[in-house]
Design an enzyme around this catalytic site. Structure first.
Site, PDB file in Angstrom:
ATOM      1  N   THR A  17     -11.471  29.285 -41.639  1.00 58.93           N
ATOM      2  CA  THR A  17     -11.448  29.721 -43.045  1.00 58.93           C
ATOM      3  C   THR A  17     -10.083  29.571 -43.731  1.00 58.93           C
ATOM      4  O   THR A  17      -9.896  30.080 -44.839  1.00 58.93           O
ATOM      5  CB  THR A  17     -11.862  31.212 -43.171  1.00 58.93           C
ATOM      6  OG1 THR A  17     -10.901  32.006 -42.463  1.00 58.93           O
ATOM      7  CG2 THR A  17     -13.248  31.456 -42.635  1.00 58.93           C
ATOM      8  N   TRP A  18      -9.135  28.893 -43.079  1.00 60.06           N
ATOM      9  CA  TRP A  18      -7.816  28.736 -43.703  1.00 60.06           C
ATOM     10  C   TRP A  18      -8.010  28.036 -45.055  1.00 60.06           C
ATOM     11  O   TRP A  18      -8.750  27.042 -45.123  1.00 60.06           O
ATOM     12  CB  TRP A  18      -6.926  27.897 -42.783  1.00 60.06           C
ATOM     13  CG  TRP A  18      -5.455  28.010 -43.085  1.00 60.06           C
ATOM     14  CD1 TRP A  18      -4.843  28.890 -43.913  1.00 60.06           C
ATOM     15  CD2 TRP A  18      -4.424  27.190 -42.518  1.00 60.06           C
ATOM     16  NE1 TRP A  18      -3.481  28.680 -43.887  1.00 60.06           N
ATOM     17  CE2 TRP A  18      -3.193  27.647 -43.048  1.00 60.06           C
ATOM     18  CE3 TRP A  18      -4.414  26.113 -41.611  1.00 60.06           C
ATOM     19  CZ2 TRP A  18      -1.969  27.069 -42.714  1.00 60.06           C
ATOM     20  CZ3 TRP A  18      -3.188  25.543 -41.269  1.00 60.06           C
ATOM     21  CH2 TRP A  18      -1.990  26.017 -41.819  1.00 60.06           C
ATOM     22  N   TYR A  51      -4.235  34.249 -44.133  1.00 53.87           N
ATOM     23  CA  TYR A  51      -4.900  33.252 -44.977  1.00 53.87           C
ATOM     24  C   TYR A  51      -5.073  33.785 -46.393  1.00 53.87           C
ATOM     25  O   TYR A  51      -5.900  34.679 -46.649  1.00 53.87           O
ATOM     26  CB  TYR A  51      -6.245  32.825 -44.373  1.00 53.87           C
ATOM     27  CG  TYR A  51      -6.132  32.205 -42.995  1.00 53.87           C
ATOM     28  CD1 TYR A  51      -4.916  31.742 -42.507  1.00 53.87           C
ATOM     29  CD2 TYR A  51      -7.238  32.088 -42.161  1.00 53.87           C
ATOM     30  CE1 TYR A  51      -4.797  31.187 -41.237  1.00 53.87           C
ATOM     31  CE2 TYR A  51      -7.133  31.525 -40.898  1.00 53.87           C
ATOM     32  CZ  TYR A  51      -5.907  31.087 -40.445  1.00 53.87           C
ATOM     33  OH  TYR A  51      -5.807  30.540 -39.190  1.00 53.87           O
ATOM     34  N   GLN A 162      -5.957  30.713 -28.912  1.00 54.87           N
ATOM     35  CA  GLN A 162      -6.352  29.753 -29.954  1.00 54.87           C
ATOM     36  C   GLN A 162      -5.178  28.799 -30.203  1.00 54.87           C
ATOM     37  O   GLN A 162      -4.085  29.241 -30.563  1.00 54.87           O
ATOM     38  CB  GLN A 162      -6.707  30.510 -31.246  1.00 54.87           C
ATOM     39  CG  GLN A 162      -7.213  29.587 -32.332  1.00 54.87           C
ATOM     40  CD  GLN A 162      -7.522  30.313 -33.647  1.00 54.87           C
ATOM     41  OE1 GLN A 162      -6.849  30.121 -34.645  1.00 54.87           O
ATOM     42  NE2 GLN A 162      -8.559  31.144 -33.631  1.00 54.87           N
ATOM     43  N   TYR A 190      -8.077  24.920 -32.724  1.00 49.43           N
ATOM     44  CA  TYR A 190      -7.941  24.888 -34.184  1.00 49.43           C
ATOM     45  C   TYR A 190      -7.541  23.496 -34.654  1.00 49.43           C
ATOM     46  O   TYR A 190      -7.080  22.683 -33.850  1.00 49.43           O
ATOM     47  CB  TYR A 190      -7.040  26.017 -34.701  1.00 49.43           C
ATOM     48  CG  TYR A 190      -5.542  25.939 -34.510  1.00 49.43           C
ATOM     49  CD1 TYR A 190      -4.760  24.986 -35.166  1.00 49.43           C
ATOM     50  CD2 TYR A 190      -4.882  26.880 -33.727  1.00 49.43           C
ATOM     51  CE1 TYR A 190      -3.376  24.970 -35.032  1.00 49.43           C
ATOM     52  CE2 TYR A 190      -3.494  26.866 -33.582  1.00 49.43           C
ATOM     53  CZ  TYR A 190      -2.746  25.900 -34.242  1.00 49.43           C
ATOM     54  OH  TYR A 190      -1.386  25.875 -34.110  1.00 49.43           O
ATOM     55  N   GLY A 197      -8.220  14.517 -40.626  1.00 47.51           N
ATOM     56  CA  GLY A 197      -7.532  13.278 -40.226  1.00 47.51           C
ATOM     57  C   GLY A 197      -6.074  13.226 -40.666  1.00 47.51           C
ATOM     58  O   GLY A 197      -5.335  12.345 -40.231  1.00 47.51           O
ATOM     59  N   LEU A 199      -3.488  15.031 -39.964  1.00 41.86           N
ATOM     60  CA  LEU A 199      -2.435  15.375 -38.999  1.00 41.86           C
ATOM     61  C   LEU A 199      -2.020  14.189 -38.132  1.00 41.86           C
ATOM     62  O   LEU A 199      -0.993  14.225 -37.473  1.00 41.86           O
ATOM     63  CB  LEU A 199      -2.882  16.529 -38.081  1.00 41.86           C
ATOM     64  CG  LEU A 199      -3.084  17.894 -38.730  1.00 41.86           C
ATOM     65  CD1 LEU A 199      -3.504  18.916 -37.671  1.00 41.86           C
ATOM     66  CD2 LEU A 199      -1.814  18.375 -39.428  1.00 41.86           C
ATOM     67  N   ARG A 201      -1.948   9.981 -38.464  1.00 39.17           N
ATOM     68  CA  ARG A 201      -2.229   8.805 -39.284  1.00 39.17           C
ATOM     69  C   ARG A 201      -3.148   7.817 -38.541  1.00 39.17           C
ATOM     70  O   ARG A 201      -2.945   7.557 -37.350  1.00 39.17           O
ATOM     71  CB  ARG A 201      -0.906   8.109 -39.600  1.00 39.17           C
ATOM     72  CG  ARG A 201      -1.022   7.062 -40.685  1.00 39.17           C
ATOM     73  CD  ARG A 201       0.168   6.153 -40.589  1.00 39.17           C
ATOM     74  NE  ARG A 201       1.409   6.900 -40.807  1.00 39.17           N
ATOM     75  CZ  ARG A 201       2.290   6.597 -41.747  1.00 39.17           C
ATOM     76  NH1 ARG A 201       2.062   5.599 -42.544  1.00 39.17           N
ATOM     77  NH2 ARG A 201       3.396   7.278 -41.869  1.00 39.17           N
TER      78      ARG A 201
HETATM   79  P1  NAP Z   1      -9.730  21.259 -39.692  1.00 42.76           P
HETATM   80  O1  NAP Z   1     -10.883  22.177 -39.510  1.00 42.76           O
HETATM   81  O2  NAP Z   1      -9.359  20.334 -38.596  1.00 42.76           O
HETATM   82  O3  NAP Z   1      -9.968  20.338 -40.982  1.00 42.76           O
HETATM   83  C1  NAP Z   1     -10.307  20.862 -42.225  1.00 42.76           C
HETATM   84  C2  NAP Z   1     -10.427  19.699 -43.204  1.00 42.76           C
HETATM   85  O4  NAP Z   1     -11.497  18.833 -42.794  1.00 42.76           O
HETATM   86  C3  NAP Z   1     -10.725  20.115 -44.618  1.00 42.76           C
HETATM   87  O5  NAP Z   1      -9.894  19.344 -45.472  1.00 42.76           O
HETATM   88  C4  NAP Z   1     -12.186  19.772 -44.828  1.00 42.76           C
HETATM   89  O6  NAP Z   1     -12.406  19.391 -46.171  1.00 42.76           O
HETATM   90  C5  NAP Z   1     -12.373  18.591 -43.905  1.00 42.76           C
HETATM   91  N1  NAP Z   1     -13.742  18.517 -43.363  1.00 42.76           N
HETATM   92  C6  NAP Z   1     -14.435  19.499 -42.741  1.00 42.76           C
HETATM   93  N2  NAP Z   1     -15.646  19.050 -42.338  1.00 42.76           N
HETATM   94  C7  NAP Z   1     -15.719  17.767 -42.740  1.00 42.76           C
HETATM   95  C8  NAP Z   1     -16.725  16.763 -42.620  1.00 42.76           C
HETATM   96  N3  NAP Z   1     -17.892  17.015 -42.008  1.00 42.76           N
HETATM   97  N4  NAP Z   1     -16.454  15.544 -43.143  1.00 42.76           N
HETATM   98  C9  NAP Z   1     -15.280  15.269 -43.759  1.00 42.76           C
HETATM   99  N5  NAP Z   1     -14.291  16.181 -43.894  1.00 42.76           N
HETATM  100  C10 NAP Z   1     -14.514  17.417 -43.381  1.00 42.76           C
HETATM  101  O7  NAP Z   1      -8.404  22.053 -40.111  1.00 42.76           O
HETATM  102  P2  NAP Z   1      -7.996  23.586 -40.239  1.00 42.76           P
HETATM  103  O8  NAP Z   1      -8.740  24.282 -41.307  1.00 42.76           O
HETATM  104  O9  NAP Z   1      -6.520  23.605 -40.324  1.00 42.76           O
HETATM  105  O10 NAP Z   1      -8.383  24.216 -38.798  1.00 42.76           O
HETATM  106  C11 NAP Z   1      -9.610  24.880 -38.579  1.00 42.76           C
HETATM  107  C12 NAP Z   1      -9.423  26.378 -38.529  1.00 42.76           C
HETATM  108  O11 NAP Z   1      -8.582  26.761 -37.446  1.00 42.76           O
HETATM  109  C13 NAP Z   1      -8.693  26.973 -39.752  1.00 42.76           C
HETATM  110  O12 NAP Z   1      -9.501  27.002 -40.900  1.00 42.76           O
HETATM  111  C14 NAP Z   1      -8.297  28.312 -39.207  1.00 42.76           C
HETATM  112  O13 NAP Z   1      -9.401  29.187 -39.198  1.00 42.76           O
HETATM  113  C15 NAP Z   1      -7.870  27.934 -37.779  1.00 42.76           C
HETATM  114  N6  NAP Z   1      -6.416  27.652 -37.650  1.00 42.76           N
HETATM  115  C16 NAP Z   1      -5.655  28.479 -36.872  1.00 42.76           C
HETATM  116  C17 NAP Z   1      -4.291  28.260 -36.728  1.00 42.76           C
HETATM  117  C18 NAP Z   1      -3.467  29.190 -35.876  1.00 42.76           C
HETATM  118  O14 NAP Z   1      -2.227  29.124 -35.910  1.00 42.76           O
HETATM  119  N7  NAP Z   1      -4.087  30.037 -35.089  1.00 42.76           N
HETATM  120  C19 NAP Z   1      -3.683  27.173 -37.360  1.00 42.76           C
HETATM  121  C20 NAP Z   1      -4.485  26.314 -38.113  1.00 42.76           C
HETATM  122  C21 NAP Z   1      -5.843  26.557 -38.240  1.00 42.76           C
HETATM  123  P3  NAP Z   1     -13.713  19.919 -46.987  1.00 42.76           P
HETATM  124  O15 NAP Z   1     -13.465  21.361 -47.288  1.00 42.76           O
HETATM  125  O16 NAP Z   1     -13.700  19.051 -48.196  1.00 42.76           O
HETATM  126  O17 NAP Z   1     -14.888  19.707 -46.114  1.00 42.76           O
END
Ligand code: NAP
Length: 281
Positions: A17-18, A51, A162, A190, A197, A199, A201
């Protein structure tokens, strides 16, 4: 579905949910995205007091209103500077209030800070006794941090670490993931889609990834997500504010890559051959 050491069942594919909840104009769509996920079995929702400084928790609170609490698995995280006796009980209560619930299924220390680990562990245990949280864990802990934690009294009650994990960043596979398995701690991945993509290139255009994705009629982004779930000790928490993407993400739950497909991915993004420092975003 997997079970923690205390036999609590947990879906391996959850929702992050970030950034969700930050923009009021997107609220309805983001709520719909989360509900679409819950309806499709992605009942584990990961959030944090960090968040949007509570905005994401508030959004989650609205999204889960129609659901029975017991069907959900809610995870939140405490800032390191709030993870001591002075602040953690207030922080936890504020998270509960924003989520509109009276317990968290899992409460994580977001990353290591200056509060002694022993103090955080003691407070986490008190929160469990008070019924405010069902279990606790950590985030962004490398092997040495985990070893230090497990040397503390009740440190081994930690059920989750995590960490950053995706195809383009596989360092944890060398020693952290094996350590966690050996000690009965689940790894929660996470950024499983490398933040869409960005993170790494070229990740989404990689020919091997595209090949494996097309074998399973998946998009490359879906294949990235599926990669994180190939190891049964991993829980993955993709984030989207788009209900159509939630549907796509939910379709990944049962996807298994063959040995040949894993070999293709290994050629493109080799598994680590030595200890790498744990990355975080
Ligand atoms: P992520 O889930 O790897 O990527 C999110 C991105 O992917 C968004 O821009 C989203 O855009 C896109 N996306 C999602 N599903 C898609 C699909 N089916 N097709 C195309 N694009 C898609 O990155 P994240 O949010 O950084 O990481 C996931 C979660 O991990 C976070 O939300 C948070 O809860 C947790 N987290 C924890 C930490 C920590 O330090 N513990 C750090 C980072 C993250 P759209 O919204 O347009 O779909």
């Amino acid at each position: 579905m997997i079970t923690f050491r205390d036999h609590t069942p947990v879906p391996r594919l959850g929702q992050g949910t970030w950034y969700l909840g930050n923009d009021p104009g997107r609220e309805q769509q983001e709520i719909q995205a989360l509900r679409t996920g819950i309806d499709r079995g992605m009942t584990l929702i990961d959030t944090a007091e960090m968040y949007g400084e509570g905005l994401s928790e508030t959004l989650v609170g609205k999204a889960i209103l129609p659901y029975e609490r017991e069907k959900l698995f809610l995870v939140s995280k405490v800032y390191p500077f709030n993870a001591g006796r002075k602040n953690i009980f207030r922080s936890c209560q504020q998270s509960l209030d924003r989520l509109g619930t009276d317990y968290l299924d899992l409460y994580l220390l977001h990353w290591r800070g200056r509060v002694p680990l022993m103090e955080t562990v003691q407070c986490m245990e008190e929160l469990v006794k008070e019924g405010k949280i069902r279990a606790w864990g950590v985030s962004n802990f490398d092997v040495e941090d985990m070893e230090e934690l497990f040397r503390l009294p009740q440190g081994n009650h930690c059920v989750v670490n995590q960490v950053l994990y995706h195809l383009g960043d596989r360092g944890v596979e060398y020693s952290l993931l094996p350590w966690l398995k050996e000690h009965g701690v689940m790894m929660m991945a996470y950024c499983p889609m490398a933040q869409g993509g960005t993170l790494r290139r070229g990740l989404l255009n990689n020919p091997q990834l595209k090949q494996v994705a097309s074998n399973h009629h998946l998009t490359p982004t879906q294949a990235l997500l599926a990669f994180t779930l190939q190891d049964p000790n991993v829980i993955s928490i993709p984030r989207t504010g788009n209900p159509e993407h939630t549907v796509q993400n939910s379709q990944v739950a049962g996807v298994r890559f063959t040995d040949q497909e894993m070999e293709l991915l290994n050629q493109a993004y080799p598994p680590p051959r030595c200890k790498m420092p744990l990355n975080m975003v």
